[in-house]
Design an enzyme around this catalytic site. Sequence first.
Site, PDB file in Angstrom:
ATOM      1  N   LYS B  44      -4.021  -3.829  -9.078  1.00 32.88           N
ATOM      2  CA  LYS B  44      -4.177  -2.844 -10.061  1.00 32.88           C
ATOM      3  C   LYS B  44      -3.446  -3.121 -11.359  1.00 32.88           C
ATOM      4  O   LYS B  44      -3.748  -2.101 -12.228  1.00 32.88           O
ATOM      5  CB  LYS B  44      -3.318  -1.537  -9.317  1.00 32.88           C
ATOM      6  CG  LYS B  44      -3.971  -1.079  -8.055  1.00 32.88           C
ATOM      7  CD  LYS B  44      -5.380  -0.580  -8.338  1.00 32.88           C
ATOM      8  CE  LYS B  44      -6.003   0.295  -7.221  1.00 32.88           C
ATOM      9  NZ  LYS B  44      -7.048   0.744  -7.490  1.00 32.88           N
ATOM     10  N   SER B 264      -2.788  -3.804   3.287  1.00 34.19           N
ATOM     11  CA  SER B 264      -4.439  -3.754   2.943  1.00 34.19           C
ATOM     12  C   SER B 264      -5.127  -4.924   3.004  1.00 34.19           C
ATOM     13  O   SER B 264      -6.385  -5.067   3.236  1.00 34.19           O
ATOM     14  CB  SER B 264      -4.484  -3.024   1.678  1.00 34.19           C
ATOM     15  OG  SER B 264      -3.979  -3.778   0.715  1.00 34.19           O
TER      16      SER B 264
END
Lengths: 93, 320
Positions: B44, B264
Amino acid sequence: MAAVLRVPTVLRPAMGNNSVLEVEGSTIGEVLTRLTEAYPGARAQLLGEDGALHRFLNVYVNDDDVRYLGGLDAPVSDHDEITLLPAVAGGFL
Amino acid sequence: MARVASVLELIGSTPIVDVSALSPSPNVAILAKLEGRNPAGSIKDRVALSLVEAAEAEGRLVPGRAGQVLIEPSSGNTGIALAMVCRLRGYHLKVVLPANVSPERRQLLVAWGAEIIESPGAEGSNGAVRRAQALAAEHPDWVFLYQYANPANPRAHYTTTGPEILADVPEVTHFVAGLGTSGTLMGVGRYLKEHRPGVQVWAVEPPSGEVVDGLRSLDDGYVPPVFTDNGGADLLDRKVIVRLRESVEWTRRLTEVGLFTGLSSGAIMAGAVKCARSLGDEPATIVTVVCDDGWKYLSTGAWSDDVDDVVERARTTIYF
């Protein structure tokens, strides 16, 4: 012989409060049509007015999203596991 | 790159490591791009920098001007990355964060000076998005970058992640990544398909849909505009769901190749293995993504506790 369908919490009230159902049909379209016959109140939650999958409903056969396997024509076999999940803003964020 | 002027210059250009030892097929190579190497610790960072730079280019944000406030919904990594970028640029960031994220994420946000606004845990990220939208509407002077709909999100991956993958793995045949905002899949997927038309793009749906019970009706569902705006349904070739247990198990398996990753990434690796299995003996090269490292998830006990206990806790805590 039948496939197993897993119902998410949000759809259970419209589907007899069941979390797991045995369903019949050789395609996802057939399975959903029979479901809407058995649970007419669930129709608007499963299919759009155009008869396609509800835009916020994801349907998986053995963990594979049917939208990429032919949509309502995606084949279903005995012992398959069908999972319905709402499309939500999910993880990885 | 040994010496840089700003930590922001360290974003991107991440290494790719061969993890084929975990592949179920000797003919299918699996390579993982290590996004935990970014300075704020996740993929991110690319998105946060791209969102802020786009807003600056449009004049919505002006570096150095006092009193500028940003608001963004995030379950963790976007907020953390934005907090770091905002700290360097002098912006005040408010992050709408579901109450039930792992405590490390909250601490990292605080470390970089972000303000946390809690949204109900049972509503997951969906609830955080709704709350951020409502707050942004109430406060038109706040800058709402809205990663779910901002073209600068997939653009970050189209201009950096995608080209990096193709340069390092020109033989790529499959790309497997997680579906959140869909920014990674849309940006990398489009770049790879434009340059290697035969590449297959697989999305991994995290198990959060099983966990989020806060929906009143299916009509409260959500598909990110980034996905629809980029023709996601046509761009993706397959989408698979990965279960919580598989995610934890594959997070552990990744340590066999020396990778200590977030959960994840375990989910995405499980998806890459499903992709490899589907190929049988066909030769292929799968590129996948390790979104972040495991440090933020130590409190989950994912590596040390009984798998059943970890899975049970994951039903009430957002790990993804």
